[in-house]
Structures are given as structure tokens and as C-alpha cells.
Scaffold this active site. Structure first.
Site, PDB file in Angstrom:
ATOM      1  N   ILE A  36     -10.438  -0.920   6.889  1.00  0.00           N
ATOM      2  CA  ILE A  36     -10.945  -0.500   8.193  1.00  0.00           C
ATOM      3  C   ILE A  36     -11.040  -1.665   9.168  1.00  0.00           C
ATOM      4  CG2 ILE A  36     -13.436  -0.828   7.857  1.00  0.00           C
ATOM      5  CD1 ILE A  36     -11.868   2.389   9.151  1.00  0.00           C
ATOM      6  N   ARG A  37     -10.933  -2.895   8.658  1.00  0.00           N
ATOM      7  CA  ARG A  37     -10.968  -4.037   9.554  1.00  0.00           C
ATOM      8  C   ARG A  37      -9.767  -4.062  10.485  1.00  0.00           C
ATOM      9  NH1 ARG A  37     -12.128  -9.301   6.364  1.00  0.00           N
ATOM     10  NH2 ARG A  37     -11.871 -10.032   8.500  1.00  0.00           N
ATOM     11  N   ARG A  46     -26.309   9.358  -1.100  1.00  0.00           N
ATOM     12  CA  ARG A  46     -25.027   8.662  -1.265  1.00  0.00           C
ATOM     13  C   ARG A  46     -25.190   7.158  -1.443  1.00  0.00           C
ATOM     14  NH1 ARG A  46     -22.758   7.662   4.826  1.00  0.00           N
ATOM     15  NH2 ARG A  46     -24.773   7.702   5.851  1.00  0.00           N
ATOM     16  N   LEU A  74       3.882   1.835  14.323  1.00  0.00           N
ATOM     17  CA  LEU A  74       4.681   1.022  13.403  1.00  0.00           C
ATOM     18  C   LEU A  74       4.410  -0.472  13.571  1.00  0.00           C
ATOM     19  CD1 LEU A  74       6.837   0.955  11.199  1.00  0.00           C
ATOM     20  CD2 LEU A  74       8.581   1.006  12.999  1.00  0.00           C
ATOM     21  N   HIS A 110       1.879  -5.091  10.796  1.00  0.00           N
ATOM     22  CA  HIS A 110       0.859  -6.133  10.730  1.00  0.00           C
ATOM     23  C   HIS A 110      -0.033  -5.911   9.495  1.00  0.00           C
ATOM     24  CE1 HIS A 110      -1.636  -9.311  12.313  1.00  0.00           C
ATOM     25  NE2 HIS A 110      -2.699  -8.556  12.186  1.00  0.00           N
ATOM     26  N   ARG A 118      -1.556  -7.149   3.873  1.00  0.00           N
ATOM     27  CA  ARG A 118      -2.067  -6.462   2.683  1.00  0.00           C
ATOM     28  C   ARG A 118      -1.026  -6.299   1.573  1.00  0.00           C
ATOM     29  NH1 ARG A 118      -7.223  -7.668   3.595  1.00  0.00           N
ATOM     30  NH2 ARG A 118      -7.851  -7.000   5.682  1.00  0.00           N
TER      31      ARG A 118
END
Lengths: 302, 302, 302, 302
Positions: free
Chosen positions: B111-112, B196, B213, B218, B223
Site C-alpha cells: 500500500i506504500r 479484528r 502501467l 515502478h 518488488r
């Protein structure tokens, strides 16, 4: 609008046959694909691609809210609920790509919406066409006398003629010199990236502009609004008509909650409560400034 | 990965028949649509929708650079040129929407990357499933002794067994209590949004994630890199394989210029020039720190 | 909140003396700088830096609107005008940087606000502290029976005790195993990036979070709202109190137009007009669903 | 550059005395604050505000990487490490606000950098000044004959004179008509939002532009580059000089790794390895196109 014969042929080729796809398709927007919708004297908007439909919004919401969405009986109700509660992320799951031809001064307003992808025709690389926006007579408005950013009545007679002549002639002369400066016949020819700066902001440019439905709605709320400049509003109106055909349920919710709605301040809500309780509320006892009160009255008595 | 029978049936229904569309289609990615690619023990990635193909990148570039792109003979060459010169906007004209099931600690890294649209399953509204990531024995790595953020050798014997037992048993116990706290039998039942927080970061969540894209490349560069944590790298690898099938020319350029390439500093380039001129260059006379020099050597002698 | 003696000393050192600056300063926020405002059982918020003040908003607006802003007599009036008309860019000219310590499940909600800069403590590199959020007895709420995402009454008696015991004991046990897995005494020690996944979402993390005032207001509107989860709302409330001291005029406008205001749909406005005209309007003849009507009534009769 | 006496007086007033602040201050940039650095014939850049310094980058990195940063002995080393490994978020913790006066065609390139906050002078509300960019004789370049977007030699003699005359006279005539169209003496006067479109792209506008250091470096890398158009490069150069004084360590790392560095493709790295092993590598056996090879040679032999 003047589509070149090449552009016309390309559009016809693109619409000559369909491809099969497993993706969600939205029949309402398929009918628009590639076709150029004329805007202003030489501009257009056309849909080049899209992703998703009303069902894609619902699908994303159900991933987020899981069983929590079950109590809303149908897709339209859920979409209205999402819009009402500012749940913007499901609307971001739809995307649209437009090809727009527009005057530079309109492009400059438009680009302030930053959450979009843009590829604009580059006048550093290429030569611009001799196409300039000249307002139709009924769009040739005077400066408003009450509003710094608004328009007043339509110019008439000699003043109108003079303005139109200047807008046309100055643009033509600038373009003549643009061409002559670029020319490499008998001279070196000025760099394109410099020559272009002689052209007025009425010159047409074009771009591919791609954004998601949430950000598009934000754009439409500001630019299809009565306070937007006429020359960008006609683009927003043309796009709005396409969006209505693309995602009818989302567009209906947008119209009800955003375009036709209003955000009232704490003070304004308080005035309404007092009015409903039978109290006589005036600007003087409202706590609002004159400007705010005028806007508030316009909401109550449109 | 465990797809529920309902999910399996839904995928089959979605793939049962195609719709006709005027849009650009990319056959390579159509083959992937909706199908879940297993990742880790319970996770998956699947393509839910896409916009554009290699030709869409070229199309946008030709709008921008007009006649300026004519000297590049073909689409593949133009795409390589754009990638080499960091012209990112044409790549933004393609968009992909993924449905991902992943452990929470992976989701927190993911999510960063902010330039994306996300709809995540909400544990405020709904109840999470009893699914936790437990590493396969060969992914159960020790802390690196040389790198604060890296992994060393694979744990063995009793230590490995103990770690696996704790990861599994603590998760199961936490989930047992989660269920019991939520239960409304004979008690009120704790709010979901509180219950939770008893679940560990190994629990699986899921989301719809949509990005263009350029930003996807990136993400993949960071990753799918050898330094990324294994548990996110396997997701990046799975996505990379899909992207290769979707936009083969763009992916090939990405592999050459980004994944397989390297950014060298001014000092590093200087060292290479000196080496090519026959000079003996060492860390001591390179102007680089030991760490830089080690990385530089790894580029020269991979 | 437990500030370590080192943190306490650092804060005192930072507040020991001022530096001269030519920049705009806002005395109200200077008083907060570096100081930690406790939130929940171990968390805090503290202002680490800021840019701009009320005057900076006005200054930017006057660049944009030039002579067009002259008719608004004073800064406060202009700020109210900007807020009322959704002119967001002048508010973007102020920036704030916060250091926040918060439970992971709160961080996961918070990070969905993408227009911000974040540096979070990395559990890949470093070891987390043994600190977990355990609700105070009066925050231990049951699941709402009417709202999927809401809370009902506070749990009592044995149920409350059981829940608190599980939340505490499961966290402690998970942390014990976390430490034992990481230990390198007599064993290799599991990689940090893996061991952390045994920790529950109640564990505390921390980050530097920097955003502009426009986006901060958007965050506050959603997270200081009565519908936000209590555990994030207390952070929003703490920040709101700081912002009030930082930019008092902007905050007052925000309170009137956003926090205390409401967006009414086209249908809702129509109902108000009918009511003011003396008509009896009910849900049945309002055109609204039951849910919408309930929310509309709550606006009229809060 | 022509600062009005009012602007000059305002700057002097702002620099007349300092305020005390607890915030981090950067002495190097304090010296620049408010002062206008001339750029082109009528333009300028001036720093209006800033947040953070080199230490703020380090501080944010240490929050993220905790004990993981301890092995880097000093701040400069850590900053170099962050830059080398593309850890961009610590650089986002610094922010700068600039007031820029620039020709519209430069503004149009600049605004393509979307991750920034902008307040531009609005020609809908206000009247633009009679100020146009006219290149100095040595900036009056011909179109490059080898590069579609580049410049060739400087124009000479009659051609240069003719170009300068047209650029100047067309702008003056357009401005004369702009004024006459706006005039309300003896006529209604055209709306400002329409009249402005008669002005060429060489007209000056101004804005407040605020961005973080990471995005500013990205801007500088592209716009202070030799391939950028001269008229935006001079702005980038002026800003770069200010940034060097603001965050000297970060700027030095940026110069080494970005401005003076180069990204080499997989193929290019392979060629270097072959060259170092003594092989004769030519374009023909390199696997690169002619264009790529030319650029590669330029890196090796600058």
C-alpha cells in the site's frame, strides 16, 4: 470541427468490426467509441477506451464491505448509498480515456485537475495547425459588472465586430509569422520550441486524457457548473452526456447528490431549522455575510 | 490457495462467453482474465480488467510527439525509445485491475505505492476467514547477519519446528478467540472493528488494486527485485508474468532498461572510464565508500 | 503513553531554545511543537514541523485571484469565501508534519489517505516494542445490531473481562514468541521480516506523516466524524485541536462549512422547499429511500 | 526582471526582521528567502517558505529504519545511501514553496509535473501585465536538423532581426487589442476570460508552486538536463542553486547519483563487461540500435 479525411477513415476502420473480450462491456459507451463529438468551432471529444461499468462499482464495494452490503437490496441502491456517503474508492474502479481537441486557454484550466494521465500534442516536436477558437456571436460576452470572474451581456454591433475581427486577424497574423519563422526556405528556420510562443491562447491543441470515474465526477461538478467558463463547460457537458450512457446508475446518483445538491454550512442548516420552526430569518439575524445569504437564498429559491 | 466453490463457479461463468467490443483487446491477457494464479499458501492474483495494449502506448506517444515520432521505424523501437528516455506518460495510458488475496503484512508494504486505486475487504464490516500465512519450510529464513533487512540461511531442525508451531498455533488461538469474542450466543458480542485487532499480521486479506502501467512497472522494479521481501516478490513475479503476456514489447523494454539495468553514479561512471583506459581502479582510489564499491562490483561481475 | 527518557530529553532539548527565521511563524502551533499529546493507552501525536499560517492561505489566493479578491474586506472573510466555494489550492499552501504513534489497525485505516508523505517504522529492519492497544473498559463496545460498521453498548461483566483478558494475553503470548523466535542465543534466530507477522494488529507502530492543510481537512472531516471508528477519531480530535491553534481562521471556516455542514441532495433540497412552502412532507412522498430519509431527518432535527 | 516598487518594499519588509521559531532552520536558504532571483528577461524565482533541512531527511529515515541505520556512520553517508537505493520517502519530508514569474509556454511544460501544489495568477479574474518573453540574441536558435525537439545554431543577420521584430511586434499588437477589448470606456468591454485568449504564449504569468524535495529533484533531473528547453532550464538552474544552499548533503548526493549518473540497460552493462574483458565491442555486435549506441558512447566518452 474539422476531422481530416485520414482521421475520419481511421475512426471508420476502428468501428468497422468488434473484437471478442471476456471483460465487462458497457453497451451505452460502445456506441460512442472513437466517434468525435464536436465542441466549439474546431474542437471535439471522443472516447478512445474505457474500463468497467455500473456493475464494476458494485463489485468493488462488495469486496470492501462484504456482507455489510447485503442489506442494500439492489445495485442502484448501493451506488446511491456509496455516493451519499462519499465512499469514493469504488468509483475509482472505472476508468475512461478521452481524445480531446481544445483551445490552449481551456487546456490550461483543465490541467489543474492533477489526478489524470495526459499525453498532449507537443509543439516542441511538431507544428501546430492553423486553427483558433473564435467565439460564436452569442458567446461574445462582456465582463460582468458584479462578478470579477463572470460574464455579462452579449456584445453588440460595432464592438462585437471589432472584437471578432481582432481575435481573428491577430491569430491569423501570428500564424503567418509562425509559419514564416519556421520556414527553412532560404533561411535556417527558427526552432519550433521558440516559434510556438508567438501563437495566442486561442490556438487549438489536443491530448489524450485518462482518468477514473471518481475524479471525472469531480471534474464535471466543477466544470459543468454554471460558474465555470462557458468554453470549458461545453466540453464538460459533452463528456457528461457520454458518462450518462456509460454508467447510468452512477451518473444518476451523481446528478442527484452532486450536481443538483448543495453543501450547506452549519449556519445555513441552523437557519433552515429556525425557518421550519416558524421563525422569520433574515440576513441580519442569520449570522451570514451578505454574499453567503445571497447564495443561501439561491439554494432555497432557485 | 482455496477458492470457494462459489468463486470457482463465478470465474467459470465469467469465462463462459465473450462480449463483442470496439475497444483494443490484448489476446495475451484475455487468456488470464478472472483466473486465479496461486501465490503463497492461501493467496492469489487475478486480472479482473485491463485497458490498452502495446499499440495504445504508441498511439499516445504519436499524439504527443506527432511527426517527431516518424523517424522511429516501428512500434517496438518507439517503445524502447520511450522507456530509455523516461517518457512515462505514454505508459500511463494502459491500466490494469487486479484482485489480490494476500497476508496483511504484505498488504502493508504494498500500500506504500500510493498511485493506485484500492478497495480492500473491510474487517470493520465483515468477518475475516481463518486463513493465515505459514511459510513453507524452505522460506523459513534466519535473520541475515550482514544485512539488517535481509534473510540468511533456512532454519533447520528443532528451531524450524518450533517457529512453525508458534506461527500456526498463535494464529489459531487468536482466531478462536476472535470468533468467540464476536459470537452473539449468550452474550452481546464484541464489535468487529475491535475484535479484528486480535488477529496477527499473517492473516489474509484481499483487495481490488488498479493502477497504470507506468506505476505498475515502478512497483515491479522495486518488488520483483532480489532485495524485496520474498513474500511480496512472489506476488510481483506472478504479476510480471501476466504483464509480459499483456504488453510484450513494453515488458521487454522494461526488462532491458529497468529490471536488468542499473543506475550508475557520476563516480561509478568515472571509474568505468578509467578502467577502460587501462587504469587499475580499486575501492581506495575510486572515491566510493566500501558499500558503494561492493554494489558497483556486483554490477560489473554479477 | 510512555515516552522513553531519551525521547523526553530530546523533546526538552528541541524546545530549549528558538532559532531566528525569516519565515512566517504561527505562534499558536509553536507552543505545540515537538510535545507529545497522549492518545489511547500508548499512543501520541506531536507536531514536528509546519509551513505557513492563515496569512499564507490569503497570500496564495491573492496571487491567483489578484484584484478579484479586493472586494472581500478582510482575511477571515476571504478564507470563508474560499472554503465555501471549494477553492482548495490556497489551503494546500500550508503543510504540517506529525509524528504519530498508533496501533497497526488504526494505521491501516489512516494510510488510505494517499495524498501524504509517510515514513513508518520498519519491522523488517528493527524490532517492535512490547506495546499493544487494550481498550479502556468504556471503549469495549459490542457490535451494533443496526449498523454493520458500528458499535452498540459497552460490554459488561464477565464478557468484558473475558475479552480484555484475551486481548491482553494473546498479545503478550504473541510477543513472547516473537522475542523467542528472534533470539540468537543458541539458535539462528528468525528473520525480523517474518517474525513480525506473529504480532496482532493491536501492536503499536509509529510514523512521520506530512500533508497539506487541504488534505488534512479532508482527513479530519472523515476521521473526526461521529461515524469514524473511535480509535482513529481520538487521533483526529487531537490533531484538530492543534490545527485550531495553528490556523484559527481556516479552522473556523472548516468547522462551519465542513464539520458542521451537510451536503443535501437535489431531492432533499426539494423537500425543504416544499416544507417551507407549508407542505407536509413524509418519507413516502419525499422520493427518498428509508435510509436517506432517516439521515435527512437527522440533519433537520439533530 | 522588473519588480514593482511595491514588491520591492514588501520583500524588504519581510526581510527586515526575523521571528523566533522552535522549528528546524536551514541558514543557507534563509539567506535566499523572499529575494527574487532574475530569470530570462522579466521572470524570477524566489523562495517564499521551506520546511526541513538535511537533518530532517536523516530523522525520517531513522524513524523508518530504526536500529537499521546505526551502521551508517554519519548523516552524509546515510543520505547518500538513501539516494543510491531510491529510498524516496525521507526526501519527501522536506518541502519548499516558490514564487515564480515565467512565460506561459514555460508554465505549460512545468505544470506537467503533477505532484505539486499550485496557485497561479488567474487571467479570468485579473488583467495580465504587458510583459512578454523575447529571447536574447544568443538564445535565438534555429531548429535542429538532427533532432526534432532540439535547437541548432543561433540565427544571424536579417533572419534574426525579422524573428525578433515579429515576436516583439505581434505581442505588442496583441496586448494593445487586449487592452482595447477590455476597456469599458464608451463600450461594454469584453470579459477578461475571453480577452486573454488573444495573448501569445510568450506572455508572463506567475504562480506559487510548492513541492517536496523528492519531487523537486525529479523536476530538476528532467528540467536542468541538457535536453530540456533552454527557457525552462534556466529556471531549473536557478532553483538548483537555491537547493544546494538549503540541503547541501542531499544536493551533493543528487548531483552524484542523478544529475551526473546514468541508467544503463542490461545490454549496455553487458557491453561494458565485454569491453573490460578485452573484447572489441561495436554497434553491430552490441545488440543496440544506432540511437542507443550513440547515447551509450556519449556516456563512456562524454
Amino acid at each position: 470541427m474539422t476531422l481530416t479525411p485520414e482521421q475520419q477513415a481511421e475512426i471508420e476502420a476502428q468501428r468497422a468490426r468488434t473484437q471478442p473480450t471476456f471483460r465487462a462491456t458497457a453497451p451505452g459507451i460502445e456506441a460512442h467509441l472513437y466517434r468525435a463529438q464536436p465542441v466549439l468551432d474546431h474542437g471535439f471529444v471522443r472516447v478512445v477506451d474505457y474500463m468497467g461499468d455500473d456493475a464494476a462499482i458494485v463489485q468493488a464495494a462488495r469486496v470492501s464491505y462484504g456482507a455489510g452490503t447485503k442489506h442494500v437490496s439492489n445495485d442502484e441502491g448501493l451506488i446511491r448509498y456509496l455516493m451519499r456517503h462519499w465512499h469514493s474508492t469504488p468509483f475509482e474502479m472505472c476508468e475512461i480515456k478521452l481524445h480531446v481537441k481544445l483551445p490552449v486557454f481551456v487546456a490550461r484550466q483543465w490541467i489543474r485537475h492533477r489526478t489524470a494521465n495526459v499525453n498532449e500534442y507537443s509543439a516542441r516536436y511538431s507544428i501546430l495547425d492553423r486553427e483558433f477558437y473564435v467565439p460564436a456571436p452569442d458567446a461574445l460576452a462582456a465582463q460582468s459588472t458584479v462578478n470579477n470572474q463572470g460574464r455579462g451581456e452579449v456584445l453588440q454591433g460595432e464592438e462585437a465586430e471589432r472584437v471578432l475581427r481582432w481575435l481573428r486577424d491577430d491569430a491569423m497574423q501570428a500564424y503567418d509569422h509562425y509559419e514564416e519563422m519556421l520556414s527553412q526556405e532560404g533561411q535556417q528556420g527558427l526552432a519550433r520550441e521558440l516559434a510556438r510562443m508567438n501563437l495566442p491562447a486561442s490556438v487549438y491543441t489536443q491530448w489524450y486524457w485518462k482518468t477514473d470515474l471518481h475524479n471525472l465526477f469531480h471534474f464535471l461538478r466543477l466544470r459543468a457548473d454554471a460558474h465555470a467558463q462557458y468554453e470549458i463547460r461545453v466540453y464538460a457537458d459533452a463528456i457528461a452526456a457520454m458518462v450518462r450512457d456509460w454508467v447510468p446508475a452512477a451518473y444518476a446518483a451523481f446528478e442527484d447528490y452532486r450536481m443538483g445538491g448543495a453543501t450547506l454550512s452549519s449556519r445555513a442548516l441552523d437557519c433552515i431549522r429556525r425557518m421550519l420552526a416558524g421563525e422569520e430569518v433574515t440576513q441580519e439575524n442569520s449570522g451570514m455575510s451578505k454574499g453567503e445569504w445571497r447564495e443561501f437564498e439561491a439554494v432555497l429559491h432557485p
